[in-house]
Design a protein around this motif. Sequence first.
Motif, mmCIF file in Angstrom:
data_model
loop_
_atom_site.group_PDB
_atom_site.id
_atom_site.type_symbol
_atom_site.label_atom_id
_atom_site.label_comp_id
_atom_site.label_asym_id
_atom_site.label_seq_id
_atom_site.Cartn_x
_atom_site.Cartn_y
_atom_site.Cartn_z
ATOM 1 N N ARG A 2 -15.240 29.231 -45.065
ATOM 2 C CA ARG A 2 -16.271 28.408 -46.604
ATOM 3 C C ARG A 2 -15.720 26.868 -46.652
ATOM 4 N N LEU A 3 -16.656 25.869 -46.533
ATOM 5 C CA LEU A 3 -16.423 25.131 -46.836
ATOM 6 C C LEU A 3 -17.349 23.897 -47.361
ATOM 7 N N LEU A 4 -17.085 23.492 -48.512
ATOM 8 C CA LEU A 4 -18.553 22.749 -49.065
ATOM 9 C C LEU A 4 -17.545 21.349 -49.172
ATOM 10 N N ILE A 45 -17.998 26.112 -57.609
ATOM 11 C CA ILE A 45 -17.325 25.887 -56.281
ATOM 12 C C ILE A 45 -16.378 26.998 -55.870
ATOM 13 N N TYR A 48 -15.666 28.874 -52.353
ATOM 14 C CA TYR A 48 -15.343 28.308 -50.820
ATOM 15 C C TYR A 48 -13.835 28.078 -50.789
ATOM 16 N N ASP A 49 -13.780 28.487 -49.847
ATOM 17 C CA ASP A 49 -12.282 27.889 -49.684
ATOM 18 C C ASP A 49 -11.605 26.891 -49.369
ATOM 19 N N VAL A 51 -12.742 22.306 -50.201
ATOM 20 C CA VAL A 51 -13.600 21.905 -51.082
ATOM 21 C C VAL A 51 -13.153 20.754 -51.346
ATOM 22 N N HIS A 78 -8.460 27.223 -57.289
ATOM 23 C CA HIS A 78 -7.726 27.240 -56.253
ATOM 24 C C HIS A 78 -6.393 26.222 -56.221
ATOM 25 N N SER A 101 -7.934 23.637 -52.629
ATOM 26 C CA SER A 101 -8.205 24.942 -50.976
ATOM 27 C C SER A 101 -7.315 26.892 -51.772
ATOM 28 N N GLU A 224 -27.017 22.789 -51.545
ATOM 29 C CA GLU A 224 -26.569 23.506 -52.585
ATOM 30 C C GLU A 224 -27.457 23.351 -53.864
ATOM 31 N N SER A 235 -23.346 22.649 -47.482
ATOM 32 C CA SER A 235 -22.017 23.928 -47.510
ATOM 33 C C SER A 235 -21.563 24.400 -46.348
ATOM 34 N N GLU A 237 -20.526 27.332 -43.460
ATOM 35 C CA GLU A 237 -19.029 28.609 -42.849
ATOM 36 C C GLU A 237 -18.939 28.420 -41.568
#
Length: 240
Positions: A2-4, A45, A48-49, A51, A78, A101, A224, A235, A237
């Motif tokens: 998951r990215l943001l 955040i 999320y994996d 950011v 993170h 991360s 978002e 974001s 996926e």
Amino acid sequence: MRLLTWNVQAGIGTSRYRDYLLRAHLQLVHAPSKTAILQDIAREISPYDVVCLQEVDLGGRRAGYRSQVDVIAALSGHAHVAVQENRRIPGISRHGNAILSHWPITKVRDLKLPGQVAGRGCLVADVAGPHAVTIACLHLSLGRPDQMLQLAAVSEALRGARAWAAMGDFNCVGHGAPLQAFCEATGGRMQRPALPTFPAWRPRWDFDHIVSGGDLSVTHYACEPATFSDHRAVSAEVTI
């Protein structure tokens, strides 16, 4: 994964056009309201994996002489962080980008982007998650000629990456020439249609994007709803 990406506006929290005037002093000084906004950002955040943050202050007076990245990462959980300082105004601010991360970050590159006015950059790093992914966190200039030059530099930095994502405040719309040229040069893929992110309280323009490339495929893409900045977060996926 998951990215943001989010332009957090240094925690100033503009929520209407008049706030650019009423909150202008927060460009110069710290205030308790910024601490509360950073807490809100960290909460958003946390799931999320990876950011990418833009317009984050790395320890200037307006941030209370403490890196906002450190504050956010401590609250969001993170454990791995990379930062890039792009512009320093002595005694006032330290403008930068950051990658946060849940997985180790390696091979960090601080890319200063070309332009008529110095102070724009792209932070490039490899993230060692279940699959290796190259992340480019960027904040571009406002003018199209500079954006063309800057994205050409980012394109060169991503050359050879097996799976990558360019994330950030591009300051240009998805159908514009700079992003179209970037996608053509890199084979990058964008959300169609792009989602408006600015201004956060009534989004009209799609300035913030996640562009995927190589073996990276997007399975879900969203703007978002949180409005703790004048930009909304984007974001995605992704899978390999």
